[in-house]
Design a protein around this motif. Structure first.
Motif, PDB file in Angstrom:
ATOM      1  N   LEU A 140      48.849  91.020 -46.111  1.00 43.18           N
ATOM      2  CA  LEU A 140      50.020  90.494 -46.818  1.00 43.18           C
ATOM      3  C   LEU A 140      49.617  89.736 -48.076  1.00 43.18           C
ATOM      4  O   LEU A 140      50.318  89.787 -49.095  1.00 43.18           O
ATOM      5  CB  LEU A 140      50.832  89.596 -45.890  1.00 43.18           C
ATOM      6  N   ASN A 141      48.481  89.043 -48.031  1.00 48.34           N
ATOM      7  CA  ASN A 141      47.995  88.332 -49.205  1.00 48.34           C
ATOM      8  C   ASN A 141      47.601  89.314 -50.304  1.00 48.34           C
ATOM      9  O   ASN A 141      47.867  89.070 -51.486  1.00 48.34           O
ATOM     10  CB  ASN A 141      46.814  87.440 -48.822  1.00 48.34           C
ATOM     11  N   CYS A 142      46.965  90.418 -49.938  1.00 49.88           N
ATOM     12  CA  CYS A 142      46.595  91.432 -50.938  1.00 49.88           C
ATOM     13  C   CYS A 142      47.827  92.038 -51.585  1.00 49.88           C
ATOM     14  O   CYS A 142      47.854  92.253 -52.799  1.00 49.88           O
ATOM     15  CB  CYS A 142      45.762  92.538 -50.289  1.00 49.88           C
ATOM     16  N   VAL A 143      48.835  92.331 -50.785  1.00 43.91           N
ATOM     17  CA  VAL A 143      50.062  92.902 -51.346  1.00 43.91           C
ATOM     18  C   VAL A 143      50.728  91.920 -52.290  1.00 43.91           C
ATOM     19  O   VAL A 143      51.202  92.291 -53.371  1.00 43.91           O
ATOM     20  CB  VAL A 143      51.025  93.333 -50.223  1.00 43.91           C
ATOM     21  N   SER A 144      50.763  90.637 -51.931  1.00 39.35           N
ATOM     22  CA  SER A 144      51.416  89.659 -52.801  1.00 39.35           C
ATOM     23  C   SER A 144      50.596  89.373 -54.056  1.00 39.35           C
ATOM     24  O   SER A 144      51.150  89.039 -55.096  1.00 39.35           O
ATOM     25  CB  SER A 144      51.674  88.359 -52.044  1.00 39.35           C
ATOM     26  N   SER A 145      49.272  89.521 -53.980  1.00 43.29           N
ATOM     27  CA  SER A 145      48.425  89.240 -55.144  1.00 43.29           C
ATOM     28  C   SER A 145      48.364  90.404 -56.117  1.00 43.29           C
ATOM     29  O   SER A 145      48.350  90.208 -57.322  1.00 43.29           O
ATOM     30  CB  SER A 145      46.998  88.899 -54.702  1.00 43.29           C
ATOM     31  N   THR A 146      48.296  91.619 -55.605  1.00 42.66           N
ATOM     32  CA  THR A 146      48.109  92.773 -56.487  1.00 42.66           C
ATOM     33  C   THR A 146      49.363  93.597 -56.663  1.00 42.66           C
ATOM     34  O   THR A 146      49.615  94.110 -57.733  1.00 42.66           O
ATOM     35  CB  THR A 146      47.005  93.693 -55.934  1.00 42.66           C
ATOM     36  N   GLY A 147      50.122  93.782 -55.626  1.00 41.33           N
ATOM     37  CA  GLY A 147      51.305  94.621 -55.670  1.00 41.33           C
ATOM     38  C   GLY A 147      51.166  95.756 -54.666  1.00 41.33           C
ATOM     39  O   GLY A 147      50.062  96.157 -54.299  1.00 41.33           O
ATOM     40  N   PRO A 148      52.292  96.286 -54.219  1.00 43.64           N
ATOM     41  CA  PRO A 148      52.258  97.316 -53.190  1.00 43.64           C
ATOM     42  C   PRO A 148      51.624  98.629 -53.647  1.00 43.64           C
ATOM     43  O   PRO A 148      50.988  99.325 -52.867  1.00 43.64           O
ATOM     44  CB  PRO A 148      53.721  97.505 -52.804  1.00 43.64           C
ATOM     45  N   THR A 149      51.764  98.978 -54.925  1.00 46.17           N
ATOM     46  CA  THR A 149      51.186 100.234 -55.407  1.00 46.17           C
ATOM     47  C   THR A 149      49.667 100.184 -55.378  1.00 46.17           C
ATOM     48  O   THR A 149      49.014 101.122 -54.906  1.00 46.17           O
ATOM     49  CB  THR A 149      51.676 100.523 -56.839  1.00 46.17           C
ATOM     50  N   THR A 150      49.088  99.110 -55.857  1.00 42.34           N
ATOM     51  CA  THR A 150      47.634  98.959 -55.831  1.00 42.34           C
ATOM     52  C   THR A 150      47.123  98.952 -54.403  1.00 42.34           C
ATOM     53  O   THR A 150      46.106  99.584 -54.090  1.00 42.34           O
ATOM     54  CB  THR A 150      47.223  97.660 -56.538  1.00 42.34           C
ATOM     55  N   TYR A 151      47.827  98.273 -53.522  1.00 45.94           N
ATOM     56  CA  TYR A 151      47.412  98.213 -52.124  1.00 45.94           C
ATOM     57  C   TYR A 151      47.439  99.610 -51.495  1.00 45.94           C
ATOM     58  O   TYR A 151      46.539  99.980 -50.741  1.00 45.94           O
ATOM     59  CB  TYR A 151      48.323  97.251 -51.364  1.00 45.94           C
ATOM     60  N   ALA A 152      48.460 100.400 -51.808  1.00 45.57           N
ATOM     61  CA  ALA A 152      48.562 101.755 -51.261  1.00 45.57           C
ATOM     62  C   ALA A 152      47.459 102.661 -51.814  1.00 45.57           C
ATOM     63  O   ALA A 152      46.892 103.472 -51.079  1.00 45.57           O
ATOM     64  CB  ALA A 152      49.933 102.344 -51.579  1.00 45.57           C
ATOM     65  N   ILE A 153      47.137 102.523 -53.085  1.00 43.42           N
ATOM     66  CA  ILE A 153      46.086 103.360 -53.679  1.00 43.42           C
ATOM     67  C   ILE A 153      44.729 102.999 -53.097  1.00 43.42           C
ATOM     68  O   ILE A 153      43.927 103.880 -52.766  1.00 43.42           O
ATOM     69  CB  ILE A 153      46.098 103.229 -55.212  1.00 43.42           C
ATOM     70  N   VAL A 154      44.449 101.726 -52.937  1.00 39.41           N
ATOM     71  CA  VAL A 154      43.188 101.311 -52.323  1.00 39.41           C
ATOM     72  C   VAL A 154      43.119 101.784 -50.879  1.00 39.41           C
ATOM     73  O   VAL A 154      42.067 102.219 -50.407  1.00 39.41           O
ATOM     74  CB  VAL A 154      43.017  99.776 -52.424  1.00 39.41           C
ATOM     75  N   GLY A 155      44.241 101.757 -50.186  1.00 35.47           N
ATOM     76  CA  GLY A 155      44.287 102.272 -48.821  1.00 35.47           C
ATOM     77  C   GLY A 155      43.994 103.754 -48.756  1.00 35.47           C
ATOM     78  O   GLY A 155      43.375 104.236 -47.802  1.00 35.47           O
ATOM     79  N   SER A 156      44.409 104.497 -49.768  1.00 38.90           N
ATOM     80  CA  SER A 156      44.096 105.928 -49.820  1.00 38.90           C
ATOM     81  C   SER A 156      42.648 106.167 -50.217  1.00 38.90           C
ATOM     82  O   SER A 156      42.001 107.089 -49.722  1.00 38.90           O
ATOM     83  CB  SER A 156      45.007 106.630 -50.827  1.00 38.90           C
ATOM     84  N   MET A 157      42.135 105.337 -51.115  1.00 37.87           N
ATOM     85  CA  MET A 157      40.760 105.520 -51.592  1.00 37.87           C
ATOM     86  C   MET A 157      39.717 105.158 -50.543  1.00 37.87           C
ATOM     87  O   MET A 157      38.608 105.666 -50.579  1.00 37.87           O
ATOM     88  CB  MET A 157      40.527 104.666 -52.844  1.00 37.87           C
ATOM     89  N   ASN A 158      40.057 104.291 -49.592  1.00 31.89           N
ATOM     90  CA  ASN A 158      39.047 103.884 -48.619  1.00 31.89           C
ATOM     91  C   ASN A 158      38.687 104.995 -47.648  1.00 31.89           C
ATOM     92  O   ASN A 158      37.700 104.904 -46.945  1.00 31.89           O
ATOM     93  CB  ASN A 158      39.477 102.621 -47.875  1.00 31.89           C
ATOM     94  N   ARG A 159      39.448 106.067 -47.633  1.00 32.22           N
ATOM     95  CA  ARG A 159      39.126 107.197 -46.760  1.00 32.22           C
ATOM     96  C   ARG A 159      37.839 107.893 -47.192  1.00 32.22           C
ATOM     97  O   ARG A 159      37.110 108.393 -46.344  1.00 32.22           O
ATOM     98  CB  ARG A 159      40.254 108.218 -46.769  1.00 32.22           C
ATOM     99  N   ILE A 160      37.571 107.923 -48.473  1.00 37.01           N
ATOM    100  CA  ILE A 160      36.417 108.670 -48.972  1.00 37.01           C
ATOM    101  C   ILE A 160      35.105 108.085 -48.448  1.00 37.01           C
ATOM    102  O   ILE A 160      34.311 108.817 -47.841  1.00 37.01           O
ATOM    103  CB  ILE A 160      36.463 108.744 -50.513  1.00 37.01           C
ATOM    104  N   PRO A 161      34.825 106.786 -48.645  1.00 37.83           N
ATOM    105  CA  PRO A 161      33.563 106.277 -48.085  1.00 37.83           C
ATOM    106  C   PRO A 161      33.530 106.290 -46.564  1.00 37.83           C
ATOM    107  O   PRO A 161      32.465 106.461 -45.967  1.00 37.83           O
ATOM    108  CB  PRO A 161      33.454 104.857 -48.634  1.00 37.83           C
ATOM    109  N   ILE A 162      34.673 106.150 -45.910  1.00 40.30           N
ATOM    110  CA  ILE A 162      34.696 106.194 -44.448  1.00 40.30           C
ATOM    111  C   ILE A 162      34.320 107.583 -43.950  1.00 40.30           C
ATOM    112  O   ILE A 162      33.561 107.731 -42.986  1.00 40.30           O
ATOM    113  CB  ILE A 162      36.078 105.759 -43.920  1.00 40.30           C
TER     114      ILE A 162
END
Length: 112
Positions: free
Chosen positions: A57-79
């Motif tokens: 929730l802190n990340c969403v409030s600091s950066t915004g929901p779009t950035t949080y969603a994109i980072v959530g999609s990008m973390n699949r690659i290294p995983i």
């Protein structure tokens, strides 16, 4: 504030389900899970989950929901790459195709 309300709302929706499924009765009758070891591990997991929820929730409030969603999609690659390396999995061309479809689906979901 928001984390507390989120958890209280989840409890209100999930408690009736546990009553209907008989899970509360099964929990109360199972003696093996009423130990100090089990309780301490559950308390630790609860603290970790609470702070993870708070961090999200802190990340969403600091950066915004779009950035949080994109980072959530990008973390699949290294995983995916780390999982293939750690578990020494054989990744075939068909598997790479399905990985690509999954990643593209995540990007499409975060874009929409």
């Amino acid at each position: 504030g928001m984390v507390f309300y989120n958890n209280v709302l989840c409890t209100m929706f999930l408690f009736p389900v546990t009553l209907c499924n008989g899970e509360l009765h099964r929990f109360l009758k199972t003696g093996a899970i009423h130990t100090f070891d089990y309780a301490s591990k559950n308390v630790f997991a609860g603290f970790v989950g609470f702070f993870l929820n708070f961090a999200s929730l802190n990340c969403v409030s600091s950066t915004g929901p779009t950035t949080y969603a994109i980072v959530g999609s990008m973390n699949r690659i290294p995983i995916i790459l780390l999982g293939g390396y750690v578990f020494k999995a054989t990744i075939t061309p068909q598997t790479w195709f399905f990985i690509a479809v999954s990643i593209c689906g995540g990007f499409l979901y975060s874009y929409a």
